[in-house]
Design an enzyme around this catalytic site. Structure first.
Site, PDB file in Angstrom:
ATOM      1  N   VAL A  42       0.841  -1.201   0.000  1.00 55.44           N
ATOM      2  CA  VAL A  42       0.000   0.000   0.000  1.00 55.44           C
ATOM      3  C   VAL A  42       0.876   1.251   0.000  1.00 55.44           C
ATOM      4  O   VAL A  42       1.713   1.436   0.885  1.00 55.44           O
ATOM      5  CB  VAL A  42      -0.946   0.017   1.209  1.00 55.44           C
ATOM      6  CG1 VAL A  42      -1.834   1.257   1.151  1.00 55.44           C
ATOM      7  CG2 VAL A  42      -1.801  -1.248   1.244  1.00 55.44           C
ATOM      8  N   LYS A  43       0.661   2.100  -1.005  1.00 58.48           N
ATOM      9  CA  LYS A  43       1.403   3.357  -1.086  1.00 58.48           C
ATOM     10  C   LYS A  43       0.720   4.418  -0.232  1.00 58.48           C
ATOM     11  O   LYS A  43      -0.487   4.622  -0.319  1.00 58.48           O
ATOM     12  CB  LYS A  43       1.480   3.845  -2.533  1.00 58.48           C
ATOM     13  CG  LYS A  43       2.673   3.345  -3.288  1.00 58.48           C
ATOM     14  CD  LYS A  43       2.673   3.870  -4.709  1.00 58.48           C
ATOM     15  CE  LYS A  43       3.697   4.942  -4.890  1.00 58.48           C
ATOM     16  NZ  LYS A  43       3.861   5.289  -6.334  1.00 58.48           N
ATOM     17  N   ILE A  44       1.541   5.093   0.559  1.00 57.63           N
ATOM     18  CA  ILE A  44       1.062   6.113   1.491  1.00 57.63           C
ATOM     19  C   ILE A  44       1.845   7.401   1.232  1.00 57.63           C
ATOM     20  O   ILE A  44       3.072   7.360   1.120  1.00 57.63           O
ATOM     21  CB  ILE A  44       1.292   5.670   2.958  1.00 57.63           C
ATOM     22  CG1 ILE A  44       0.643   4.301   3.238  1.00 57.63           C
ATOM     23  CG2 ILE A  44       0.795   6.728   3.925  1.00 57.63           C
ATOM     24  CD1 ILE A  44      -0.850   4.307   3.294  1.00 57.63           C
TER      25      ILE A  44
END
Length: 214
Positions: free
Chosen positions: A82-84
């Site tokens: 998951v890119k944050i």
């Protein structure tokens, strides 16, 4: 060093994956929007093609929104990362997600302090942007070198994904500086296999062979 593909174009991913050099894929909301397809469907298709980390980015702005999105995205496939975004809210989300065992890629990193904060929060990957730093006259290579030095000095487990890669020279430089990964747009992959001397040399070989076979 690992190569990731920076695209959500499934056909391009399928074709380039046949080269045997693709270790993962990164996407972002801009990349996904260009495909004009359902986000979840695209990510799941990519996961079936490439056996490696596949980054899919949240779009929420608060930690609560990011965490909720991330928990859902992480269910799509075991390889999903998951890119944050690198914000205070993003750090809060990264901290919670890392404790839950959800892999994260903290993106939009432009300074050493941002990278250090992301690693302290538990990021699996950090993504400093090469091309965009060059655009403002900053030195992206010093950033890569400094971040790698900090990882080695303190034993952080995070890996550096050099992003905003635009040229083969970018890839070559970050490889020499110790970036663990370069994420590369699909058109650049083809250019990295080419050189005029290679083309001309092959042409000469074929012409000489044809003359020999007469």
């Amino acid at each position: 060093m690992k190569f990731f593909l920076d695209t959500a174009n499934v056909e391009a991913i399928r074709a380039i994956n046949e080269l045997g050099v693709v270790d993962g894929v990164t996407t972002n909301p801009s990349i996904i929007s260009r495909e004009g397809r359902d986000f979840e469907t695209v990510i799941k298709e990519i996961c079936e093609i490439v056996d490696g980390p596949i980054s899919a980015e949240v779009t929420g702005l608060t930690a609560e929104e990011m965490i909720a999105e991330a928990r859902n995205i992480a269910k799509w496939h075991d390889n999903v990362v998951v890119k944050i975004p690198m914000t205070t809210e993003g750090l809060k989300a990264t901290n919670v997600l890392s404790q839950e065992g959800i892999k994260t890629n903290v993106t939009l990193i432009f300074t050493v302090s941002q990278g250090l904060m992301a690693m302290k929060a538990g990021a699996t990957y950090i993504s400093p942007f090469i091309g965009r730093l060059e655009d403002i006259g900053a030195d992206p290579y010093q950033l890569i070198s400094d971040l790698r030095g900090i990882i080695d000095l303190y034993g952080f487990q995070a890996e550096i994904i050099a992003a905003s890669i635009r040229t083969a020279a970018h890839v070559e430089a970050v490889a020499q500086l110790g970036a663990h990964i370069a994420t590369i747009p699909d058109p650049l992959f083809a250019k990295m296999t080419e050189h005029p001397l290679t083309t001309n040399g092959l042409k000469t070989f074929m012409e000489d062979w044809a003359s020999f076979k007469k």
